[in-house]
Design an enzyme around this catalytic site. Structure first.
Site, PDB file in Angstrom:
ATOM      1  N   HIS A 293     -47.553  56.400  -1.947  1.00 10.56           N
ATOM      2  CA  HIS A 293     -48.571  57.287  -1.409  1.00 10.56           C
ATOM      3  C   HIS A 293     -46.759  58.454  -2.483  1.00 10.56           C
ATOM      4  O   HIS A 293     -46.224  57.750  -2.519  1.00 10.56           O
ATOM      5  CB  HIS A 293     -48.277  57.924  -0.173  1.00 10.56           C
ATOM      6  CG  HIS A 293     -47.293  57.500   0.815  1.00 10.56           C
ATOM      7  ND1 HIS A 293     -46.761  56.292   0.747  1.00 10.56           N
ATOM      8  CD2 HIS A 293     -46.024  58.340   1.178  1.00 10.56           C
ATOM      9  CE1 HIS A 293     -45.656  56.177   2.109  1.00 10.56           C
ATOM     10  NE2 HIS A 293     -45.205  57.080   1.754  1.00 10.56           N
TER      11      HIS A 293
ATOM     12  N   ASP B 261     -44.968  62.059  -1.007  1.00 12.37           N
ATOM     13  CA  ASP B 261     -43.821  62.680   0.304  1.00 12.37           C
ATOM     14  C   ASP B 261     -45.182  63.855  -0.336  1.00 12.37           C
ATOM     15  O   ASP B 261     -44.789  63.978   1.014  1.00 12.37           O
ATOM     16  CB  ASP B 261     -43.176  62.371   0.096  1.00 12.37           C
ATOM     17  CG  ASP B 261     -42.852  60.766   0.811  1.00 12.37           C
ATOM     18  OD1 ASP B 261     -43.671  59.990   1.049  1.00 12.37           O
ATOM     19  OD2 ASP B 261     -41.102  60.247   1.305  1.00 12.37           O
TER      20      ASP B 261
ATOM     21  N   ARG C 181     -38.063  44.953  11.885  1.00 11.77           N
ATOM     22  CA  ARG C 181     -37.976  46.310  10.383  1.00 11.77           C
ATOM     23  C   ARG C 181     -37.834  47.882  11.232  1.00 11.77           C
ATOM     24  O   ARG C 181     -38.848  48.168  11.522  1.00 11.77           O
ATOM     25  CB  ARG C 181     -39.079  46.954   9.604  1.00 11.77           C
ATOM     26  CG  ARG C 181     -38.635  47.619   8.159  1.00 11.77           C
ATOM     27  CD  ARG C 181     -38.963  47.255   7.029  1.00 11.77           C
ATOM     28  NE  ARG C 181     -39.280  47.867   6.012  1.00 11.77           N
ATOM     29  CZ  ARG C 181     -39.338  49.485   5.792  1.00 11.77           C
ATOM     30  NH1 ARG C 181     -39.006  50.185   6.908  1.00 11.77           N
ATOM     31  NH2 ARG C 181     -38.579  49.900   4.181  1.00 11.77           N
TER      32      ARG C 181
END
Length: 320
Positions: free
Chosen positions: A231, A233, A299
């Site tokens: 993607h 931003d 994570r």
């Protein structure tokens, strides 16, 4: 002239039975040969198509195995910056002279936030923002989000407002010191971005969404859990001009997979997370990116974004 393709011999009328048997035998011998040639042509075509597909796939830089590592977890970077041509994504938005990106690129540094600060934010007493906040909820899928600004928190397959949903319990989880540490980190990241791109820090405004993320290998349950899609931003969040990530855990030690990937034609550029590492970049199509699927472990990271438009700015969170 091109040679004429020969078929099976014709048997003249009145031929003997022996002659007819020889002709039929010759025809039967030719049939397996024709079938074999057809099979070989089919295999050759299939191999050719597979090769073309592989070459196209590789040329788009989607093969992470051949990606260039921009920052390895085991190295400590004072600062690494790569300038890239700006995309046209900013042209569709109001421009702010001296702030809207004209110099575009991506950078990584391990000298802005210490590993101790990252560990304090993530898990250790007395500052436990990420783990304390996310312990109140968490997604059923692999990706959980906590936004201290809006109060958005992943719970099951939905989001709730942290402050309204848990009420006074929030006061027992967070402290003013937690929020002050968060504000200090945000300011250091803001100064780093301003210096790298040659703009005034005061021209940058914190914008939403800015959030903690916790990702593990749990199977996705909703579209919000599918964090691995590529993607841009600036396209996804129109207010973003500069994006940063502060990593709170170590690649290959705390989790496997989960590298950050800048996608480019020919070769991707990857960043291996390291606690305290800050990765930052201009938010347009020049920095198309994705996160690899986390294969094991957990994570942790914080996404902090900035805008040049004060109308899209938000204030630092405060404990109320």
């Amino acid at each position: 002239m091109a040679p004429q393709r020969r078929g099976p011999p014709k048997v003249p009328e009145g031929s003997s039975a022996a002659e007819r048997r020889r002709a039929n035998s010759t025809k039967k011998e030719r049939l397996p040969q024709e079938s074999q040639r057809t099979w070989l042509r089919t295999v050759a075509l299939g191999v050719g198509l597979a090769l073309i597909t592989f070459l196209l796939w590789s040329s788009l830089g989607t093969n992470d195995d051949v990606a260039e590592v921009l920052a390895r977890c085991g190295e400590v970077l004072e600062g690494r910056f790569i300038e890239v041509p700006c995309s046209e994504d900013y042209d569709g938005h109001r421009r702010f002279e001296g702030c809207t990106p004209r110099k575009c690129g991506r950078g990584v540094t391990d000298m802005v936030i210490t590993r101790e600060e990252a560990e304090q934010i993530r898990s250790f007493i007395p500052h436990r923002i990420a783990e304390k906040g996310l312990s109140l909820g968490g997604s059923d899928g692999g990706a959980s989000i906590l936004d201290l600004h809006s109060g958005a928190l992943s719970v099951g397959k939905h989001f709730v407002n942290l402050y309204r949903y848990f009420g006074d319990k929030v006061q027992n989880i967070f402290s003013e010191e937690d929020f002050q540490l968060y504000r200090d980190v945000r300011q250091k990241v803001q100064l780093t971005i301003a210096k790298a791109f040659g703009i005034r820090a005061s021209s940058l405004f914190l914008t939403k969404p800015t959030f903690f993320s916790r990702i593990n290998s749990t199977e996705a349950q909703t579209a919000h859990d599918e964090y691995w899609h590529a993607h841009v931003d600036k396209v996804t969040y129109g207010s973003f001009d500069y994006t940063s990530l502060l990593y709170l855990s170590d690649y290959s030690e705390d989790f496997g997979g989960g590298r950050f990937v800048f996608m480019e034609e020919g070769s991707n550029k990857t960043v291996e997370p390291r606690a305290g590492r800050v990765s930052f970049f201009t938010s347009g199509s020049e920095n198309l990116h994705r996160v690899e699927k986390v294969l094991w472990g957990t994570r942790y990271a914080i996404t902090i974004a900035f805008t040049c438009n004060p109308d899209h700015g938000i204030e630092d969170p405060v404990l109320t």
